[in-house]
Write an enzyme that holds these catalytic residues in place. Structure first.
Site, short mmCIF file in Angstrom:
data_model
loop_
_atom_site.label_atom_id
_atom_site.label_comp_id
_atom_site.label_asym_id
_atom_site.label_seq_id
_atom_site.Cartn_x
_atom_site.Cartn_y
_atom_site.Cartn_z
N TYR A 102 0.84 -1.21 0.00
CA TYR A 102 0.00 0.00 0.00
C TYR A 102 0.88 1.27 0.00
O TYR A 102 2.11 1.18 0.13
CB TYR A 102 -0.90 0.01 1.23
CG TYR A 102 -2.05 -0.96 1.11
CD1 TYR A 102 -3.16 -0.66 0.32
CD2 TYR A 102 -2.04 -2.17 1.77
CE1 TYR A 102 -4.21 -1.54 0.19
CE2 TYR A 102 -3.10 -3.06 1.66
CZ TYR A 102 -4.18 -2.74 0.87
OH TYR A 102 -5.22 -3.61 0.75
N HIS A 103 0.20 2.40 -0.07
CA HIS A 103 0.88 3.69 -0.13
C HIS A 103 1.74 3.94 1.12
O HIS A 103 1.50 3.38 2.17
CB HIS A 103 -0.15 4.81 -0.31
CG HIS A 103 -1.28 4.72 0.67
ND1 HIS A 103 -2.25 3.76 0.58
CD2 HIS A 103 -1.56 5.44 1.77
CE1 HIS A 103 -3.10 3.91 1.58
NE2 HIS A 103 -2.71 4.92 2.31
N GLN A 104 2.71 4.80 0.96
CA GLN A 104 3.60 5.27 2.05
C GLN A 104 4.47 4.17 2.66
O GLN A 104 4.98 4.32 3.76
CB GLN A 104 2.78 5.93 3.18
CG GLN A 104 1.94 7.10 2.75
CD GLN A 104 2.74 8.36 2.47
OE1 GLN A 104 3.91 8.45 2.83
NE2 GLN A 104 2.16 9.32 1.80
#
Ligand SMILES: CC(C)(COP(=O)(O)OP(=O)(O)OC[C@H]1O[C@@H](n2cnc3c(N)ncnc32)[C@H](O)[C@@H]1OP(=O)(O)O)[C@@H](O)C(=O)NCCC(=O)NCCS
Length: 218
Positions: A102-104
């Protein structure tokens, strides 16, 4: 070959991301797909010793997608980088097949020394939003890393880890993907697990009462 990788990755998004509604939508609107495709080119240049050009292509990929993948990183097949913004994958990181990020997320180093300094991630791993996986550690096949966890030690296969520093949580051994890291197998539903525990305790109590009655203690 490249077309085959692209097609199977689009199919993986369709199967695993409930928000993906058509192949065209994935092709046009998924920065994770674009970042992996651009990495294909930057990695090719890197492997053929066009190092600066490889870094430049990687930089363009970062500019376009918000995802930074060093051209030296080794990515497996059907890698999904969902949402993607802020993902950083370091030079010596290695990622297996069917991984979902996922993001980050950062797959980062903890040392300025050259050589292997980024994580090795096994097949079918899920890495939750905001998680940082740091150092030349390994994340075993089918492991799940909770959102915002900071992982600084190797994670055994099939284990779920959360927190800072990341530690295992009870539920382990899930090898297949669960969208958003939630349990899809009803056997792993927390309520059903509680009922199972209560049922076992009841059986145990019944057995003890039977034993006491048999021994004529009362
Ligand atoms: C880590 C994760 C996979 C665990 O899922 P799970 O196996 O169903 O585990 P549970 O939800 O039953 O939680 C088990 C325990 O860990 C805790 N926990 C779960 N996720 C946590 C997290 N990210 N950080 C800290 N603790 C967490 C729960 O509070 C629970 O604690 P308790 O036993 O004291 O009540 C999931 O919580 C997660 O973080 N998934 C990532 C999802 C994501 O990033 N989504 C982005 C969508 S855009």
């Amino acid at each position: 070959m490249a077309l085959m990788f692209l097609t199977e990755t689009i199919r993986a998004y369709r199967e695993r991301d409930p928000a993906a509604r058509s192949d065209l939508e994935v092709f046009l609107c998924y920065p994770g797909l674009h970042a992996v495709a651009i990495h294909g080119l930057s990695s090719f240049l890197w492997r053929h010793k066009m190092l600066t050009f490889g870094r430049f292509v990687s930089h363009i990929g970062r500019f376009l997608t918000g995802i930074e993948i060093h051209p030296g990183a080794k990515l497996g097949r059907r890698l999904i980088i969902d949402h993607g913004l802020g993902v950083v994958i370091g030079e010596t990181a290695e990622i297996g097949d069917d991984v979902y990020i996922y993001h980050q997320v950062t797959l980062g180093g903890t040392s300025a020394q050259a050589g292997k300094r980024h994580p090795t991630v096994g097949d079918n791993v899920i890495i939750g939003a905001g998680a940082k996986v740091l150092g030349a550690i390994s994340v075993g096949e089918g492991a799940r890393i909770g959102a915002n966890a900071v992982v600084v030690a190797s994670v055994p296969a099939g284990t779920t880890v959360v927190g800072i520093p990341a530690r295992p949580v009870e539920r382990t051994g899930k090898a297949r993907f669960d969208a958003y890291g939630t349990p899809a197998d009803p056997c792993l539903d927390p309520l059903l697990q509680e009922v199972d525990i209560l049922r076992n305790e009841l059986t145990e109590l019944e057995n003890r009462i039977s034993r006491l009655a048999r021994d004529r203690i009362f």
